[in-house]
Design a protein around this motif. Structure first.
Motif, short mmCIF file in Angstrom:
data_model
loop_
_atom_site.label_atom_id
_atom_site.label_comp_id
_atom_site.label_asym_id
_atom_site.label_seq_id
_atom_site.Cartn_x
_atom_site.Cartn_y
_atom_site.Cartn_z
N HIS A 1 92.01 -50.09 -53.59
CA HIS A 1 93.21 -50.93 -53.46
C HIS A 1 92.86 -52.29 -52.87
O HIS A 1 93.36 -53.33 -53.32
N GLY A 2 91.98 -52.30 -51.87
CA GLY A 2 91.64 -53.56 -51.22
C GLY A 2 90.90 -54.52 -52.13
O GLY A 2 91.06 -55.74 -52.02
N GLY B 1 98.32 -59.54 -48.30
CA GLY B 1 97.89 -59.05 -47.00
C GLY B 1 97.50 -57.58 -47.01
O GLY B 1 96.59 -57.16 -46.29
N ASP B 2 98.19 -56.78 -47.83
CA ASP B 2 97.87 -55.36 -47.86
C ASP B 2 96.47 -55.10 -48.42
O ASP B 2 95.85 -54.08 -48.10
N HIS B 3 95.97 -56.01 -49.24
CA HIS B 3 94.59 -55.86 -49.74
C HIS B 3 93.59 -56.02 -48.60
O HIS B 3 92.63 -55.25 -48.49
N TRP B 4 93.81 -57.02 -47.73
CA TRP B 4 92.92 -57.20 -46.59
C TRP B 4 93.04 -56.02 -45.61
O TRP B 4 92.03 -55.58 -45.05
#
Length: 313
Positions: free
Chosen positions: A59-60, A87-90
């Motif tokens: 996912h990241g 931001g959710d990837h980081w």
């Protein structure tokens, strides 16, 4: 394609974190073939860690490519993302790194601590034990002056098999041979290595009930496997009753005589082991064992395929 892969890995990780370990811990066939069950537990641990870390990593890195190898290479070489980075990837990248470091770090720390504890106990024991001239195979067995019936082995590069003087005095020869055979099975099959990942899992994820369940199940299966191996080395008309009697006789001395990090004949669920010896179930048929091994291999292949299939496709 990567979002679907991340979702599939997350679902697999959830299954391996709770329902699958719970089902295996309750499975009656596991006690019929502890070795096959131990293979399944190792596969659950490896596949579970690979799935949860893989789900976060996929996912990241999803904005950088259409497969994990491609996205990872683009990320490492600092190429621009092909999709917007949120931001959710980081957060997912950070969690993947933290979880991987924690699991590997706790495993390494558990190994170091256990090895250090065993080395310390070995050094102390070597000062007080003597060759067990009244025990079977005295060249390989050491005798400890202790009134309680205690037997244990300390694995490692220089393994020790220790019997207490109380054990030698109280148990008849055939039961003493059964105890020694049980401890030698631990050393010959390196059962401490099978236990170590689950000690680390429980330490790394103390809030996860499955970690405790897995550790306890593997500990019991290791002892049952040692019982099974010991039976093959015991003479006499009823080796099962001999070993069961030896376990019961030793149970009273198991409290303070066994050092941390050792494997003892009184380890695991003693009552369940004795019942298993005295009223044995039918062995798991070859087809059942083959099915269990195939299921374990399948558990390892599923996350691997999910991580690499997009690159092949």
């Amino acid at each position: 394609m990567l979002p679907a892969t991340a979702t599939a890995l997350a679902v697999l990780a959830a299954l391996l974190a709770w329902p699958v370990p719970a089902a295996l811990a309750r499975a009656g066939w596991a006690r019929r073939d502890p070795l096959a069950a131990l293979v399944c537990w190792q596969a659950i641990g490896l596949a579970g860690g690979l799935s949860i870390i893989g789900a976060l990593l996929v996912h990241g890195l999803a904005p950088w490519g259409h497969s994990l190898p491609e996205a990872w290479w683009h990320w490492v070489t600092r190429q621009p993302a092909v999709e917007p980075v949120r931001g959710d990837h980081w957060v997912a990248q950070t969690l993947a790194a933290v979880l991987a470091l924690e699991l590997l770090g706790v495993l390494a720390l558990s190994w170091v601590r256990t090895a250090r504890t065993r080395r310390r106990h070995r050094e102390l024991l070597e000062l007080v034990v003597r060759p067990g001239s009244s025990a079977p195979d005295p060249d390989e067995t050491l005798l400890l002056d202790h009134p309680a019936p205690v037997a244990f082995c300390i694995p490692g590069a220089r393994p020790l098999l220790v019997l207490s003087s109380g054990m030698v005095a109280e148990l008849p020869g055939e039961q003493l041979a059964a105890v020694v055979a049980h401890e030698r099975a631990h050393l010959r099959e390196h059962h401490h290595l099978l236990l170590l990942p689950f000690v680390a899992w429980r330490a790394a994820l103390p809030v996860l009930p499955a970690a405790d369940r897995a550790h306890d199940a593997v500990r019991d299966l290791v002892e049952m496997r040692a019982d099974d191996v010991a039976l093959t080395a015991l003479p006499g008309p009823d080796p099962r009753r001999t070993l069961a009697a030896a376990i019961v006789a030793s149970a009273g001395g198991a409290g303070g005589g066994v050092p941390a990090g050792a494997l003892a004949v009184t380890g695991g669920a003693v009552a369940a082991r004795v019942r298993r010896l005295l009223a044995p179930a039918a062995p798991l048929p070859p087809a059942g064992r083959a099915g269990a091994i195939a299921a374990a291999l399948g558990l390892l292949l599923v996350p691997t395929v999910l991580l690499l299939l997009p690159a092949v496709a």
